[in-house]
Design a protein around this motif. Structure first.
Motif, short mmCIF file in Angstrom:
data_model
loop_
_atom_site.label_atom_id
_atom_site.label_comp_id
_atom_site.label_asym_id
_atom_site.label_seq_id
_atom_site.Cartn_x
_atom_site.Cartn_y
_atom_site.Cartn_z
N LYS A 1 0.83 -1.20 0.00
CA LYS A 1 0.00 0.00 0.00
C LYS A 1 0.87 1.26 0.00
O LYS A 1 0.57 2.23 -0.69
N TRP A 2 1.97 1.23 0.76
CA TRP A 2 2.87 2.38 0.81
C TRP A 2 3.57 2.59 -0.53
O TRP A 2 3.74 3.73 -0.98
N GLU A 3 3.98 1.51 -1.20
CA GLU A 3 4.65 1.63 -2.50
C GLU A 3 3.70 2.23 -3.55
O GLU A 3 4.11 3.09 -4.33
N VAL A 4 2.47 1.78 -3.58
CA VAL A 4 1.49 2.33 -4.53
C VAL A 4 1.21 3.80 -4.24
O VAL A 4 1.16 4.63 -5.14
N THR A 5 1.06 4.14 -2.95
CA THR A 5 0.81 5.52 -2.56
C THR A 5 1.98 6.42 -2.93
O THR A 5 1.80 7.52 -3.44
N LYS A 6 3.20 5.93 -2.69
CA LYS A 6 4.39 6.72 -3.00
C LYS A 6 4.52 6.94 -4.51
O LYS A 6 4.86 8.03 -4.96
N ARG A 7 4.23 5.90 -5.30
CA ARG A 7 4.32 6.03 -6.76
C ARG A 7 3.30 7.04 -7.28
O ARG A 7 3.63 7.89 -8.12
N ASP A 8 2.07 6.98 -6.78
CA ASP A 8 1.05 7.95 -7.19
C ASP A 8 1.40 9.36 -6.74
O ASP A 8 1.14 10.33 -7.46
N LEU A 9 2.02 9.47 -5.57
CA LEU A 9 2.43 10.79 -5.07
C LEU A 9 3.54 11.38 -5.93
O LEU A 9 3.53 12.58 -6.21
N TYR A 10 4.49 10.55 -6.37
CA TYR A 10 5.55 11.04 -7.26
C TYR A 10 4.97 11.60 -8.55
O TYR A 10 5.41 12.64 -9.04
N LYS A 11 3.96 10.91 -9.09
CA LYS A 11 3.32 11.39 -10.33
C LYS A 11 2.64 12.73 -10.09
O LYS A 11 2.72 13.65 -10.91
N LYS A 12 1.94 12.85 -8.97
CA LYS A 12 1.22 14.09 -8.66
C LYS A 12 2.19 15.25 -8.43
O LYS A 12 1.98 16.36 -8.92
N ILE A 13 3.29 15.00 -7.70
CA ILE A 13 4.29 16.03 -7.43
C ILE A 13 4.99 16.45 -8.72
O ILE A 13 5.29 17.63 -8.93
N LYS A 14 5.25 15.50 -9.58
CA LYS A 14 5.89 15.82 -10.87
C LYS A 14 4.98 16.71 -11.71
O LYS A 14 5.44 17.62 -12.40
N PHE A 15 3.69 16.47 -11.61
CA PHE A 15 2.72 17.30 -12.34
C PHE A 15 2.68 18.71 -11.75
O PHE A 15 2.57 19.69 -12.47
N PHE A 16 2.76 18.83 -10.42
CA PHE A 16 2.74 20.15 -9.76
C PHE A 16 3.98 20.96 -10.08
O PHE A 16 3.90 22.14 -10.43
N CYS A 17 5.14 20.35 -9.92
CA CYS A 17 6.40 21.09 -9.95
C CYS A 17 7.05 21.14 -11.33
O CYS A 17 8.01 21.88 -11.51
N GLY A 18 6.59 20.35 -12.24
CA GLY A 18 7.24 20.34 -13.55
C GLY A 18 8.41 19.38 -13.56
O GLY A 18 8.24 18.18 -13.45
N GLY A 19 9.61 19.90 -13.65
CA GLY A 19 10.82 19.07 -13.74
C GLY A 19 11.20 18.43 -12.43
O GLY A 19 10.38 17.96 -11.67
N GLY A 20 12.49 18.48 -12.12
CA GLY A 20 12.99 17.84 -10.91
C GLY A 20 13.23 18.83 -9.78
O GLY A 20 14.15 18.64 -9.00
N ARG A 21 12.45 19.89 -9.71
CA ARG A 21 12.65 20.89 -8.65
C ARG A 21 12.27 20.36 -7.28
O ARG A 21 12.97 20.60 -6.32
#
Length: 134
Positions: free
Chosen positions: A41-61
């Motif tokens: 459950k934590w791995e799935v949540t972390k993966r979805d969170l990375y996608k959401k953060i990448k969408f918010f911040c753009g690149g690797g900021r």
């Protein structure tokens, strides 16, 4: 000399920690309630969170840190198995989260997106959480 309270579970109770400090980031997610968190459950949540953060911040900021170590294994036998067959195979790893534990830390997330990240994680995890700023 420190007096230890004897319990039947593996966790040693030394008093509740109501606070924990941020180590790497400026913003953190802190657990308000205690509960068990499964590794899958934590791995799935972390993966979805990375996608959401990448969408918010753009690149690797934006950067994300997580320091959870899953230290307990869960085993399970068949429903119809008889007694005396042992514990059964391991089906998952878990971590018991106490209240006050920092689950994940962030840096450089825009202020107007912080509440959205909090509500996203609140839906995914079964714990009550809150935002912590430096």
């Amino acid at each position: 000399m420190q007096i230890r309270k004897k319990t039947h579970n593996k966790e040693v109770i030394r008093g509740k920690r109501k606070f924990q400090f941020l180590n790497s980031g400026i913003l953190g997610i802190k657990a308000i309630s205690s509960g068990r968190l499964l590794k899958e459950k934590w791995e799935v949540t972390k993966r979805d969170l990375y996608k959401k953060i990448k969408f918010f911040c753009g690149g690797g900021r934006c950067k994300i840190w997580s320091t959870l170590e899953f230290n307990s294994t869960l085993t399970k036998l068949n429903v119809e198995s008889r007694m005396g067959r042992g514990k059964g195979p391991i089906y998952s790893n878990s971590k018991f989260i106490r209240e006050g534990k920092i689950l994940i830390e962030f840096s450089q997330i825009p202020k107007h997106k912080q509440k959205e990240v909090l509500s996203f994680l609140q839906k995914k995890l079964g714990l009550r959480i809150k935002l912590v700023n430096l």
